[in-house]
Design a protein around this motif. Sequence first.
Motif, PDB file in Angstrom:
ATOM      1  N   VAL A  15      13.948   1.867   1.129  1.00  0.00           N
ATOM      2  CA  VAL A  15      13.065   2.530   2.088  1.00  0.00           C
ATOM      3  C   VAL A  15      13.122   1.795   3.425  1.00  0.00           C
ATOM      4  O   VAL A  15      13.154   0.552   3.469  1.00  0.00           O
ATOM      5  N   ALA A  16      13.151   2.542   4.513  1.00  0.00           N
ATOM      6  CA  ALA A  16      13.210   1.944   5.845  1.00  0.00           C
ATOM      7  C   ALA A  16      12.018   1.022   6.075  1.00  0.00           C
ATOM      8  O   ALA A  16      10.914   1.272   5.570  1.00  0.00           O
ATOM      9  N   PHE A  17      12.240  -0.039   6.843  1.00  0.00           N
ATOM     10  CA  PHE A  17      11.206  -1.047   7.063  1.00  0.00           C
ATOM     11  C   PHE A  17       9.909  -0.422   7.565  1.00  0.00           C
ATOM     12  O   PHE A  17       8.816  -0.793   7.133  1.00  0.00           O
ATOM     13  N   GLU A  18      10.028   0.523   8.502  1.00  0.00           N
ATOM     14  CA  GLU A  18       8.823   1.096   9.097  1.00  0.00           C
ATOM     15  C   GLU A  18       8.037   1.966   8.106  1.00  0.00           C
ATOM     16  O   GLU A  18       6.875   2.299   8.344  1.00  0.00           O
ATOM     17  N   ASP A  19       8.675   2.323   6.997  1.00  0.00           N
ATOM     18  CA  ASP A  19       8.000   3.148   5.997  1.00  0.00           C
ATOM     19  C   ASP A  19       7.605   2.367   4.747  1.00  0.00           C
ATOM     20  O   ASP A  19       6.794   2.841   3.947  1.00  0.00           O
ATOM     21  N   TYR A  20       8.179   1.174   4.570  1.00  0.00           N
ATOM     22  CA  TYR A  20       7.941   0.383   3.358  1.00  0.00           C
ATOM     23  C   TYR A  20       6.547  -0.227   3.413  1.00  0.00           C
ATOM     24  O   TYR A  20       6.174  -0.863   4.397  1.00  0.00           O
ATOM     25  N   ALA A  21       5.774  -0.050   2.367  1.00  0.00           N
ATOM     26  CA  ALA A  21       4.401  -0.557   2.326  1.00  0.00           C
ATOM     27  C   ALA A  21       4.222  -1.461   1.114  1.00  0.00           C
ATOM     28  O   ALA A  21       4.260  -0.989  -0.028  1.00  0.00           O
ATOM     29  N   GLU A  22       4.065  -2.746   1.363  1.00  0.00           N
ATOM     30  CA  GLU A  22       3.781  -3.673   0.270  1.00  0.00           C
ATOM     31  C   GLU A  22       2.339  -3.495  -0.200  1.00  0.00           C
ATOM     32  O   GLU A  22       1.449  -3.183   0.583  1.00  0.00           O
ATOM     33  N   GLY A  23       2.156  -3.708  -1.478  1.00  0.00           N
ATOM     34  CA  GLY A  23       0.806  -3.706  -2.024  1.00  0.00           C
ATOM     35  C   GLY A  23       0.318  -5.135  -2.118  1.00  0.00           C
ATOM     36  O   GLY A  23       0.729  -5.890  -2.995  1.00  0.00           O
ATOM     37  N   THR A  24      -0.524  -5.547  -1.205  1.00  0.00           N
ATOM     38  CA  THR A  24      -0.999  -6.921  -1.165  1.00  0.00           C
ATOM     39  C   THR A  24      -2.108  -7.128  -2.195  1.00  0.00           C
ATOM     40  O   THR A  24      -2.665  -6.165  -2.736  1.00  0.00           O
ATOM     41  N   PRO A  25      -2.471  -8.386  -2.479  1.00  0.00           N
ATOM     42  CA  PRO A  25      -3.571  -8.629  -3.413  1.00  0.00           C
ATOM     43  C   PRO A  25      -4.878  -7.944  -3.001  1.00  0.00           C
ATOM     44  O   PRO A  25      -5.593  -7.410  -3.855  1.00  0.00           O
ATOM     45  N   VAL A  26      -5.185  -7.966  -1.708  1.00  0.00           N
ATOM     46  CA  VAL A  26      -6.404  -7.300  -1.238  1.00  0.00           C
ATOM     47  C   VAL A  26      -6.347  -5.807  -1.540  1.00  0.00           C
ATOM     48  O   VAL A  26      -7.311  -5.218  -2.041  1.00  0.00           O
ATOM     49  N   MET A  27      -5.216  -5.175  -1.250  1.00  0.00           N
ATOM     50  CA  MET A  27      -5.084  -3.742  -1.496  1.00  0.00           C
ATOM     51  C   MET A  27      -5.155  -3.421  -2.981  1.00  0.00           C
ATOM     52  O   MET A  27      -5.780  -2.435  -3.391  1.00  0.00           O
ATOM     53  N   ALA A  28      -4.525  -4.264  -3.794  1.00  0.00           N
ATOM     54  CA  ALA A  28      -4.494  -4.009  -5.228  1.00  0.00           C
ATOM     55  C   ALA A  28      -5.886  -4.093  -5.836  1.00  0.00           C
ATOM     56  O   ALA A  28      -6.278  -3.246  -6.652  1.00  0.00           O
ATOM     57  N   VAL A  29      -6.652  -5.108  -5.455  1.00  0.00           N
ATOM     58  CA  VAL A  29      -7.985  -5.235  -6.049  1.00  0.00           C
ATOM     59  C   VAL A  29      -8.903  -4.128  -5.554  1.00  0.00           C
ATOM     60  O   VAL A  29      -9.762  -3.634  -6.307  1.00  0.00           O
ATOM     61  N   LEU A  30      -8.710  -3.683  -4.313  1.00  0.00           N
ATOM     62  CA  LEU A  30      -9.525  -2.576  -3.823  1.00  0.00           C
ATOM     63  C   LEU A  30      -9.180  -1.271  -4.545  1.00  0.00           C
ATOM     64  O   LEU A  30     -10.068  -0.446  -4.786  1.00  0.00           O
ATOM     65  N   TYR A  31      -7.913  -1.093  -4.904  1.00  0.00           N
ATOM     66  CA  TYR A  31      -7.571   0.073  -5.722  1.00  0.00           C
ATOM     67  C   TYR A  31      -8.315  -0.008  -7.055  1.00  0.00           C
ATOM     68  O   TYR A  31      -8.864   0.982  -7.544  1.00  0.00           O
ATOM     69  N   GLY A  32      -8.342  -1.185  -7.636  1.00  0.00           N
ATOM     70  CA  GLY A  32      -9.047  -1.343  -8.901  1.00  0.00           C
ATOM     71  C   GLY A  32     -10.526  -1.045  -8.782  1.00  0.00           C
ATOM     72  O   GLY A  32     -11.125  -0.418  -9.672  1.00  0.00           O
ATOM     73  N   ILE A  33     -11.139  -1.489  -7.676  1.00  0.00           N
ATOM     74  CA  ILE A  33     -12.574  -1.298  -7.479  1.00  0.00           C
ATOM     75  C   ILE A  33     -12.908   0.141  -7.096  1.00  0.00           C
ATOM     76  O   ILE A  33     -13.820   0.764  -7.666  1.00  0.00           O
ATOM     77  N   ASP A  34     -12.167   0.679  -6.115  1.00  0.00           N
ATOM     78  CA  ASP A  34     -12.536   1.961  -5.512  1.00  0.00           C
ATOM     79  C   ASP A  34     -11.975   3.183  -6.227  1.00  0.00           C
ATOM     80  O   ASP A  34     -12.555   4.273  -6.139  1.00  0.00           O
ATOM     81  N   VAL A  35     -10.850   3.015  -6.922  1.00  0.00           N
ATOM     82  CA  VAL A  35     -10.209   4.171  -7.553  1.00  0.00           C
ATOM     83  C   VAL A  35     -10.238   4.058  -9.075  1.00  0.00           C
ATOM     84  O   VAL A  35     -10.858   4.865  -9.758  1.00  0.00           O
ATOM     85  N   ALA A  36      -9.566   3.044  -9.603  1.00  0.00           N
ATOM     86  CA  ALA A  36      -9.443   2.961 -11.059  1.00  0.00           C
ATOM     87  C   ALA A  36     -10.795   2.800 -11.744  1.00  0.00           C
ATOM     88  O   ALA A  36     -11.093   3.490 -12.729  1.00  0.00           O
ATOM     89  N   ALA A  37     -11.630   1.890 -11.246  1.00  0.00           N
ATOM     90  CA  ALA A  37     -12.937   1.676 -11.880  1.00  0.00           C
ATOM     91  C   ALA A  37     -13.811   2.911 -11.787  1.00  0.00           C
ATOM     92  O   ALA A  37     -14.519   3.262 -12.749  1.00  0.00           O
ATOM     93  N   GLN A  38     -13.755   3.584 -10.652  1.00  0.00           N
ATOM     94  CA  GLN A  38     -14.558   4.796 -10.501  1.00  0.00           C
ATOM     95  C   GLN A  38     -14.075   5.903 -11.436  1.00  0.00           C
ATOM     96  O   GLN A  38     -14.867   6.646 -12.010  1.00  0.00           O
ATOM     97  N   THR A  39     -12.758   6.000 -11.599  1.00  0.00           N
ATOM     98  CA  THR A  39     -12.201   7.028 -12.480  1.00  0.00           C
ATOM     99  C   THR A  39     -12.516   6.740 -13.945  1.00  0.00           C
ATOM    100  O   THR A  39     -12.882   7.644 -14.704  1.00  0.00           O
ATOM    101  N   ILE A  40     -12.380   5.486 -14.343  1.00  0.00           N
ATOM    102  CA  ILE A  40     -12.518   5.130 -15.759  1.00  0.00           C
ATOM    103  C   ILE A  40     -13.967   4.870 -16.151  1.00  0.00           C
ATOM    104  O   ILE A  40     -14.421   5.316 -17.217  1.00  0.00           O
ATOM    105  N   TRP A  41     -14.716   4.156 -15.300  1.00  0.00           N
ATOM    106  CA  TRP A  41     -16.083   3.781 -15.642  1.00  0.00           C
ATOM    107  C   TRP A  41     -17.132   4.541 -14.854  1.00  0.00           C
ATOM    108  O   TRP A  41     -18.310   4.521 -15.220  1.00  0.00           O
ATOM    109  N   GLY A  42     -16.737   5.166 -13.756  1.00  0.00           N
ATOM    110  CA  GLY A  42     -17.699   5.876 -12.923  1.00  0.00           C
ATOM    111  C   GLY A  42     -18.569   4.948 -12.095  1.00  0.00           C
ATOM    112  O   GLY A  42     -19.594   5.366 -11.555  1.00  0.00           O
ATOM    113  N   LYS A  43     -18.170   3.688 -11.952  1.00  0.00           N
ATOM    114  CA  LYS A  43     -18.946   2.717 -11.181  1.00  0.00           C
ATOM    115  C   LYS A  43     -18.080   1.507 -10.881  1.00  0.00           C
ATOM    116  O   LYS A  43     -16.976   1.363 -11.425  1.00  0.00           O
ATOM    117  N   ALA A  44     -18.596   0.640 -10.036  1.00  0.00           N
ATOM    118  CA  ALA A  44     -17.884  -0.587  -9.697  1.00  0.00           C
ATOM    119  C   ALA A  44     -17.859  -1.523 -10.903  1.00  0.00           C
ATOM    120  O   ALA A  44     -18.710  -1.434 -11.798  1.00  0.00           O
TER     121      ALA A  44
END
Length: 334
Positions: A98-127
Amino acid sequence: MKLAMEKLLAAGLLSASVISAPVMAMNIVLTNDDSWDTQNIQILKAALVTAGHHVIMSAPCTGQSGKGGAMTFLKPVSVDETKAAQQEFCVGDTDTRVAFEDYAEGTPVMAVLYGIDVAAQTIWGKAPDLVISGPNEGNNLGFMNNNSGTLGATMIALSRGIPAIAVSAHENTAHDAAQSELVANAVVEVVATLESSRPAGGPLLPAYTGLNINTPEDMSNHLGYKLTDVGWNSGGIELKFSDDLSSDAVLMGYMVQKLMAGGMDQVTAQATAQAAMQDKQGLSFGMGDAGDANANSEGNAVKAGYITISTIDGNVQAARAKVSLTEQRLLGLN
């Protein structure tokens, strides 16, 4: 408040036997900065589940060590959900075509926020009730915590009002499963102690407060838990910029160890590392203690053989005594 929490931990950890089961099962988001496909995070997840907790793993897809609080802005980011049935997710592009300008790394901050804001809400319905970041493949101590992706994920969780624990182990846990399992058991014990000593109706940890746990090289013979200060000492390591990375004994030793862990013999590993770094410039490591010889600084204590636990928060405010001295010198400003 910090002192009260340390007393609770001390009562539970410094004199108690290992707690085999939690008082209450918790919903935990588990992350790290070494990627989701590491021995440490997989072993800790299994240990937490065995102890009765519900765990979502949400980590970067690729190694993101040293990224601190880094984030990728203004780009969509890929999320690998192929292991959603196991409640494991990774964040970030992995296709290097993928071209540099389009490549998006998933940093630790982004990964944990996915866990908090998306995965936890989907699976547990809460933080989640708790975020655990680690165990990192290598200690995070003293001033080096400012650069740590392990700590970056911890701090963003604290900013959301979620109790969080950073865990960092010796480099040997990258390839020594027995050591990794001992680290995981220690984390389970800390979590159980926090829960069992929680004041009635109170939080697991005070607001915006977390723990930085570091484990020593030989977990089979550690000296016990020690409640420490972060301090400045990073465990004998300091950062520097080198014009010949192959001359850095610490860096080369680390590279050789990693190559040997992957199955390479020592002679070949040394030659490979030498060829890769000869006359190359870049960031490397030196030896130093930042002038901090305090036995209660975590960098000194973990080197002595203790499992260290430092109380942390996201506040970079200097101590009041230092503030007063500095402010006196600035009184002439209008």
